[in-house]
Design a protein around this motif. Structure first.
Motif, mmCIF file in Angstrom:
data_model
loop_
_atom_site.group_PDB
_atom_site.id
_atom_site.type_symbol
_atom_site.label_atom_id
_atom_site.label_comp_id
_atom_site.label_asym_id
_atom_site.label_seq_id
_atom_site.Cartn_x
_atom_site.Cartn_y
_atom_site.Cartn_z
ATOM 1 N N ALA A 146 2.210 4.720 -23.365
ATOM 2 C CA ALA A 146 1.333 5.407 -22.432
ATOM 3 C C ALA A 146 -0.168 4.318 -22.134
ATOM 4 O O ALA A 146 -0.500 4.302 -21.001
ATOM 5 N N ARG A 147 -0.393 3.579 -23.273
ATOM 6 C CA ARG A 147 -1.468 2.873 -23.231
ATOM 7 C C ARG A 147 -1.303 1.503 -22.209
ATOM 8 O O ARG A 147 -2.123 0.670 -21.683
ATOM 9 N N ASN A 148 0.019 1.183 -22.112
ATOM 10 C CA ASN A 148 0.660 0.027 -21.161
ATOM 11 C C ASN A 148 1.022 0.388 -20.053
ATOM 12 O O ASN A 148 1.791 -0.274 -19.426
ATOM 13 N N ILE A 149 0.636 1.570 -19.510
ATOM 14 C CA ILE A 149 1.070 2.080 -18.202
ATOM 15 C C ILE A 149 -0.319 2.509 -17.312
ATOM 16 O O ILE A 149 -1.176 3.191 -17.841
ATOM 17 N N LEU A 150 -0.288 2.213 -15.931
ATOM 18 C CA LEU A 150 -1.459 2.251 -15.422
ATOM 19 C C LEU A 150 -0.956 3.573 -14.395
ATOM 20 O O LEU A 150 0.161 3.486 -13.889
ATOM 21 N N ILE A 151 -1.912 4.227 -13.907
ATOM 22 C CA ILE A 151 -1.611 5.444 -13.132
ATOM 23 C C ILE A 151 -2.336 5.618 -11.803
ATOM 24 O O ILE A 151 -3.586 5.375 -12.065
ATOM 25 N N GLN A 152 -1.653 5.984 -10.652
ATOM 26 C CA GLN A 152 -2.490 6.000 -9.567
ATOM 27 C C GLN A 152 -2.872 7.424 -9.163
ATOM 28 O O GLN A 152 -2.152 8.372 -9.635
ATOM 29 N N CYS A 153 -3.621 7.789 -8.113
ATOM 30 C CA CYS A 153 -3.935 9.188 -7.828
ATOM 31 C C CYS A 153 -2.716 10.094 -7.436
ATOM 32 O O CYS A 153 -2.655 11.164 -7.804
ATOM 33 N N ASP A 154 -1.730 9.179 -6.909
ATOM 34 C CA ASP A 154 -0.728 10.050 -6.459
ATOM 35 C C ASP A 154 0.447 9.978 -7.419
ATOM 36 O O ASP A 154 1.662 10.161 -7.026
ATOM 37 N N LEU A 155 0.250 9.758 -8.704
ATOM 38 C CA LEU A 155 0.980 9.618 -9.828
ATOM 39 C C LEU A 155 2.244 8.577 -9.874
ATOM 40 O O LEU A 155 3.189 8.674 -10.170
#
Length: 426
Positions: A258-267
């Motif tokens: 999870a620490r190596n995944i970036l997330i945008q507001c639309d998931l």
């Protein structure tokens, strides 16, 4: 008969109390054999002591020993620099100036005029290469201006650091674009300071996002937001799509978490942290100095066997656990240095209370000991699609406890500094 007479003569010449006669008679059994046994024992003891001392030195030289492991110098299926060869700028260049001149021509289509970058820089963090900033890029049309991230190479930089930085830009040029990988929008390499121009994923890393979801009310862009089981599958499918993209290029990620995944507001999920893939592609091996947190590694990685895409599938099961528990550390009851022995006993994590039996079955299929018995990326994606169709999209995942980063880092075997980064493309 002659030997018997000689021995009888020797015995007649000795008194009954003379032990030297017995020694003379049995000198082979009494002296030579014990001497050989003692010598063999000392040799074995010396080898054991040497191995022990060498092991201690190796431990002392390995950073992050308490929760991370050195990655063996191996590449995917023994392929060296698969499809594309070395991405480093040619070694014939002998100065930074000539190196930049050559690379700027090779990266001409990626060059961004520096005057388009705003002088107002917001520093996000310090990366391994240098500072990382968030700023605005102007295109002449105010409506088309956008927020971007600049990854800068520290100054002054040595020749090999400049070469490596340019090689990473070329690696992303080779990879091309994918909707679930952090995009390289351009670069500035005609002179120092050198910049990578990256797309901005403002929400930050998935782990921090999951921790925020533990609060009673979460807002994104002014809207209340929570996460459900169906959305866990939605994020998971995007990560699998990125891994399939890498596999098609004969690459693997090596540290899916999870620490190596970036997330945008639309998931929309963006897989980042491609340093291992870069090293395998450019050098045919992973640097022995690179360490990975132990609790995310597959058994073959813990045993220092060759890394590959099947190890990513194991780590994907850990990622599902992270998401459904809203960012809990894996194996919370097991010290990081004991994780291999725990797995060798055939133990896996228990089903979290917030996890459905369907999702737990997916996790366990990723955690099969033998690599060949784990599902392929395509099979796993198909199973996630099937599970998502019947997954609950109403019940919100809830974990009442808020996270203490220092405590999490200790249990997970990660340094607190590695948790604070919000942007890492390579």
């Amino acid at each position: 008969m002659g030997d018997q007479k000689h021995m009888a003569r020797m015995l007649l010449e000795c008194s009954l109390s003379d032990k030297l006669c017995i020694v003379s008679q049995h000198q082979y059994e009494i002296i030579i054999i014990p001497a050989l046994l003692v010598g063999t024992f000392l040799i074995i003891l010396g080898v054991i002591v040497w191995l022990f001392i060498r092991g201690k030195r190796t431990q002392q030289q390995s950073p992050g020993l308490q929760g991370s492991a050195p990655v063996p110098s191996t590449s995917l299926n023994g392929q060296v620099g698969a499809q594309g060869g070395s991405m480093l700028v040619p070694l014939k260049e002998t100065s930074v100036e000539s190196l930049l001149k050559t690379s700027t021509q090779a990266l001409a289509e990626l060059q961004v005029p520096r005057e388009q970058l705003s002088e107002v820089l917001e520093q996000i963090c310090n990366g391994s290469c240098g500072a990382i900033y968030r700023t605005k890029m102007h295109t002449g049309d105010p409506a088309k201006s956008k927020i971007i991230v600049l990854k800068a190479l520290k100054e002054p930089a040595a020749f090999h650091e400049v070469q490596d930085f340019l090689g990473r830009i070329q690696f992303h040029q080779y990879l091309g674009k994918h909707q679930n990988l952090v995009q390289l929008d351009g670069c500035c390499t005609e002179r120092e300071p050198l910049y990578m121009v990256l797309e901005d994923v403002a929400q930050g890393d998935l782990l921090g996002f999951l921790w925020t979801c533990r609060r009673d009310i979460m807002t994104m862009n002014g809207l209340l937001y929570d996460i459900t089981e169906k959305q866990v599958y939605h994020i998971g499918k995007q990560v699998l799509s990125a891994l399939e993209f890498l596999q098609d290029k004969h690459l693997f990620h090596g540290d899916v978490a999870a620490r190596n995944i970036l997330i945008q507001c639309d998931l929309t999920a963006k897989l980042c942290g491609l340093g291992l893939a870069y090293e395998v592609h450019t050098q045919g091996a992973i640097s022995s100095a690179r360490t990975i947190p132990l609790k995310w590694l597959a058994p073959e990685r813990l045993l220092l066997r060759p890394a590959g895409i099947q190890g990513d599938i194991w780590s994907f099961g850990i990622l599902l656990y992270e998401m459904v528990t809203l960012g809990a550390p894996p194996y919370p009851e097991v010290p990081p240095v004991s994780i291999l022995q725990h797995l060798q006993r055939g133990k896996v994590m228990k089903r979290p209370s917030s996890c459905s039996h369907t999702m737990y079955s997916l996790m366990k299929s990723c955690w099969r000991w033998k690599e060949d018995s784990r599902p392929s990326l395509k099979e796993l994606c198909s199973r996630l699609n099937t599970a998502a169709r019947t997954a609950d999209d109403e019940v919100v995942l809830q974990v009442p406890e808020l996270v203490v980063p220092e405590l999490y880092a200790n249990v997970a075997g990660i340094s607190v500094e590695n948790l604070s980064h919000s942007y890492s493309i390579l």
